[in-house]
Design an enzyme around this catalytic site. Structure first.
Site, PDB file in Angstrom:
ATOM      1  N   LYS A  35       0.839  -1.202   0.000  1.00  0.00           N
ATOM      2  CA  LYS A  35       0.000   0.000   0.000  1.00  0.00           C
ATOM      3  C   LYS A  35       0.879   1.258   0.000  1.00  0.00           C
ATOM      4  CE  LYS A  35      -4.455   0.552   2.192  1.00  0.00           C
ATOM      5  NZ  LYS A  35      -5.148   0.332   3.455  1.00  0.00           N
ATOM      6  N   PHE A 152     -16.850  12.117  10.420  1.00  0.00           N
ATOM      7  CA  PHE A 152     -18.220  12.044   9.887  1.00  0.00           C
ATOM      8  C   PHE A 152     -18.162  12.154   8.363  1.00  0.00           C
ATOM      9  CE2 PHE A 152     -18.472  13.895  14.158  1.00  0.00           C
ATOM     10  CZ  PHE A 152     -19.350  13.020  14.777  1.00  0.00           C
ATOM     11  N   PHE A 252     -31.766  12.680   4.073  1.00  0.00           N
ATOM     12  CA  PHE A 252     -31.821  11.274   4.488  1.00  0.00           C
ATOM     13  C   PHE A 252     -33.252  10.748   4.595  1.00  0.00           C
ATOM     14  CE2 PHE A 252     -27.709   9.316   5.305  1.00  0.00           C
ATOM     15  CZ  PHE A 252     -26.926  10.353   4.859  1.00  0.00           C
ATOM     16  N   ALA A 255     -36.351   7.076   0.124  1.00  0.00           N
ATOM     17  CA  ALA A 255     -36.629   5.647   0.280  1.00  0.00           C
ATOM     18  C   ALA A 255     -35.814   4.882  -0.755  1.00  0.00           C
ATOM     19  CB  ALA A 255     -38.114   5.392   0.087  1.00  0.00           C
ATOM     20  N   GLY A 256     -35.390   3.692  -0.405  1.00  0.00           N
ATOM     21  CA  GLY A 256     -34.569   2.900  -1.316  1.00  0.00           C
ATOM     22  C   GLY A 256     -34.521   1.448  -0.899  1.00  0.00           C
ATOM     23  N   CYS A 263     -20.278   1.930   7.296  1.00  0.00           N
ATOM     24  CA  CYS A 263     -20.546   2.522   8.614  1.00  0.00           C
ATOM     25  C   CYS A 263     -21.892   2.156   9.228  1.00  0.00           C
ATOM     26  CB  CYS A 263     -20.436   4.034   8.526  1.00  0.00           C
ATOM     27  SG  CYS A 263     -18.745   4.561   8.271  1.00  0.00           S
TER      28      CYS A 263
HETATM   29  C1  UDX Z   1     -22.054   7.491   6.548  1.00  0.00           C
HETATM   30  C2  UDX Z   1     -22.302   8.813   7.285  1.00  0.00           C
HETATM   31  O1  UDX Z   1     -23.082   9.687   6.481  1.00  0.00           O
HETATM   32  C3  UDX Z   1     -20.989   9.442   7.687  1.00  0.00           C
HETATM   33  O2  UDX Z   1     -21.225  10.621   8.433  1.00  0.00           O
HETATM   34  C4  UDX Z   1     -20.209   8.435   8.532  1.00  0.00           C
HETATM   35  O3  UDX Z   1     -19.011   8.914   9.010  1.00  0.00           O
HETATM   36  C5  UDX Z   1     -19.995   7.161   7.722  1.00  0.00           C
HETATM   37  O4  UDX Z   1     -21.257   6.652   7.341  1.00  0.00           O
HETATM   38  P1  UDX Z   1     -21.447   6.718   4.082  1.00  0.00           P
HETATM   39  O5  UDX Z   1     -21.509   5.326   4.610  1.00  0.00           O
HETATM   40  O6  UDX Z   1     -20.305   7.101   3.209  1.00  0.00           O
HETATM   41  O7  UDX Z   1     -21.434   7.768   5.295  1.00  0.00           O
HETATM   42  O8  UDX Z   1     -22.766   6.950   3.234  1.00  0.00           O
HETATM   43  P2  UDX Z   1     -24.113   7.816   3.298  1.00  0.00           P
HETATM   44  O9  UDX Z   1     -24.101   8.790   2.191  1.00  0.00           O
HETATM   45  O10 UDX Z   1     -24.387   8.333   4.636  1.00  0.00           O
HETATM   46  O11 UDX Z   1     -25.177   6.675   2.899  1.00  0.00           O
HETATM   47  C6  UDX Z   1     -25.309   5.481   3.663  1.00  0.00           C
HETATM   48  C7  UDX Z   1     -26.365   4.564   3.066  1.00  0.00           C
HETATM   49  O12 UDX Z   1     -27.652   5.109   3.256  1.00  0.00           O
HETATM   50  C8  UDX Z   1     -26.236   4.294   1.571  1.00  0.00           C
HETATM   51  O13 UDX Z   1     -26.497   2.927   1.334  1.00  0.00           O
HETATM   52  C9  UDX Z   1     -27.303   5.161   0.959  1.00  0.00           C
HETATM   53  O14 UDX Z   1     -27.778   4.681  -0.283  1.00  0.00           O
HETATM   54  C10 UDX Z   1     -28.368   5.096   2.033  1.00  0.00           C
HETATM   55  N1  UDX Z   1     -29.297   6.236   2.016  1.00  0.00           N
HETATM   56  C11 UDX Z   1     -28.850   7.474   2.366  1.00  0.00           C
HETATM   57  C12 UDX Z   1     -30.643   6.029   1.694  1.00  0.00           C
HETATM   58  O15 UDX Z   1     -31.066   4.917   1.381  1.00  0.00           O
HETATM   59  N2  UDX Z   1     -31.481   7.107   1.750  1.00  0.00           N
HETATM   60  C13 UDX Z   1     -31.077   8.351   2.112  1.00  0.00           C
HETATM   61  O16 UDX Z   1     -31.924   9.263   2.136  1.00  0.00           O
HETATM   62  C14 UDX Z   1     -29.709   8.538   2.406  1.00  0.00           C
END
Ligand code: UDX
Length: 445
Positions: A35, A152, A252, A255-256, A263
């Site tokens: 790496k 975050f 956030f 819906a999905g 995380c």
């Molecule tokens: C997340 C947190 O946002 C971040 O602060 C933390 O430090 C790490 O975890 P990340 O995992 O990169 O970040 O993705 P994020 O954009 O938060 O989305 C997480 C999941 O939620 C994805 O699968 C996304 O598709 C889903 N999601 C997000 C939804 O289904 N609907 C939403 O409205 C938002």
């Protein structure tokens, strides 16, 4: 300030490059010589927009360097960040802290002058106390402080999240540590970023509480989507209608197919375990974990129902194209991606899967078998009996739908991210299924 970042995974690399860009002298350390060799040669082992440019700019300026040798890196360092992985421990969901403790042990052996040890990795409440105990075996109490400073960062938007955060959280009771942390984050004062100083335990908990709350918000709207489908309402409008209330907020609430990534799944599980251990009922978080797992499985059933006309035999040898494999757009991360639950279930029913993702195909190939990966988007769609959108990459949002329909063998479109409008898709002749937006019920009264 001289800063050492232990661990050049996602968090360590982004944080290290951003601190260097703030003007600090950053040395990133990793045990993996391959790496480090890649990084030294200008290669970036992860997919993150803007990171390659940021790393090379700061390497060229001499503020960012990479090494496998912790001892040399720590000479004259004022702050050492622990940014190693804390995966879910197989079997019980607890955060595996062995890497954090091993790093602490090693760091402790190289402390000379007063050094701040900062945990950036997501670690359960009380981990800072353990790190402190480990380091105290090797050093005098006034030679170090252990601080919590959770990240975050969203994948795909990590650089912006680091440089323009909503807040920075710092857990320490020591004024000396506080002044070093203020100096580290000084560039953010210009943007008036709130820096929340709190106790170390509170800071550790804030990280889990934030991710669990966001996971709860997503799960809430996902369940509302199911209810919308049952009662003939529209989930996007429900999200808008509630999100405009400032107490709720519109983010956030998309819906999905269920949340994934590195995380939310791991942190919700770890928080549930912490609560169990503390004999506290966190029933909401436990329900969120279960509901999200069930949702990913249910998405496969939704597709099966939409395509099967109720008969499994109709599904055998159907050519199904999947657009989007990563857990979300702008990343090649496949960890806990809904596609990993959905695709094998479709294959079990005899469907033949072709997939396309702009970044995640080589990662996906390690985790999925029997999938044919297409070189291009329209190539993936050719001759398909059904098209399923699992991840909402920008390039899927404005497809030439007439061309798509012509290229396909049958016009089945299943949009698990609600990126198209039902009325428009139906007008174009698609048999269109989405999330929480059923065909309007005709009022016969
Ligand atoms: C997340 C947190 O946002 C971040 O602060 C933390 O430090 C790490 O975890 P990340 O995992 O990169 O970040 O993705 P994020 O954009 O938060 O989305 C997480 C999941 O939620 C994805 O699968 C996304 O598709 C889903 N999601 C997000 C939804 O289904 N609907 C939403 O409205 C938002």
């Amino acid at each position: 300030m001289r800063v050492v970042m232990v661990g050049t995974g996602y968090v360590g690399l982004v944080s290290g490059a951003c601190f260097a860009d703030f003007g600090h002298e950053v040395i990133c350390v990793d045990k993996d010589p391959k790496k480090i060799k890649t990084l030294k040669a200008g290669g970036i082992p992860i997919y993150e927009p803007g990171l390659a440019e940021l790393v090379s700019k700061n390497m060229a300026s001499g503020r960012l360097s990479f090494t496998t040798e912790l001892a040399g890196a720590m000479k004259g360092a004022a702050a050492v960040f622990i940014a190693v992985g804390t995966p879910s421990r197989r079997g019980d969901g607890y955060a595996d802290l062995s890497y954090v403790y091993a790093a602490s042990e090693e760091i402790a052996q190289h402390i000379e002058d007063f050094t701040l040890i900062i945990t950036k990795s997501t670690v359960p409440v009380g981990t800072g106390d353990e790190v402190e105990k480990i380091i105290a075996k090797y050093c005098a109490a006034n030679d170090f402080e252990v601080v919590s400073n959770p990240e975050f960062l969203r994948e795909g938007a990590a650089i912006n999240d680091f440089k323009r955060p909503d807040r920075v959280v710092v857990g320490t009771d020591s004024p000396k540590a506080e002044s070093v942390m203020r100096a580290l984050y000084r560039p953010l004062y210009l943007n008036e970023t709130p820096i929340v100083f709190t106790s170390r335990r509170t800071s550790e908990l804030i990280k889990y509480a934030a991710n669990s709350y966001l996971a709860t918000k997503i799960t809430f709207i996902n369940e509302m989507a199911d209810l919308c489908e049952a009662v003939g309402a529209n989930v996007q409008e429900v999200a808008k209608g509630i999100g405009l209330d400032k107490r709720i907020g519109g983010k956030f609430l998309h819906a999905g197919p269920g949340y994934g990534g590195s995380c939310f799944p791991k942190d919700t599980l770890a928080l549930s375990r912490t609560a169990e251990e503390a004999n506290v009922a966190l029933s909401i978080v436990s329900s969120v974990v279960e509901a999200n797992e069930a949702r990913k499985r249910r998405m496969a059933n939704k597709i099966i129902e939409a395509l099967g006309n109720g008969a499994d035999t109709d599904l055998v040898d159907k050519n199904v194209t999947i657009l989007g494999l990563a857990f979300k757009p702008n990343t090649d991360d496949m960890r806990d991606a809904p596609s990993l639950t959905i695709i094998p279930r479709l294959q079990d029913k005899g469907m033949k899967i072709t997939a396309y993702d702009p970044a995640a195909m080589s990662e996906a190939a390690k985790l999925l078998s029997g999938v044919s990966f297409a070189k291009g988007l329209y190539e993936a769609i050719e001759g398909a009996d059904a098209l399923i959108i699992i991840t909402e990459w920008d390039e899927f949002r404005a497809l030439d739908m007439s061309r798509v329909k012509e290229t396909m063998n049958a016009p089945f479109l299943i949009d698990l991210r609600n990126i198209y409008q039902p009325a428009q898709m139906r007008a174009l002749g698609f048999d269109y299924t989405s999330i929480g937006r059923p065909e309007p019920k005709v009022n016969k009264a």
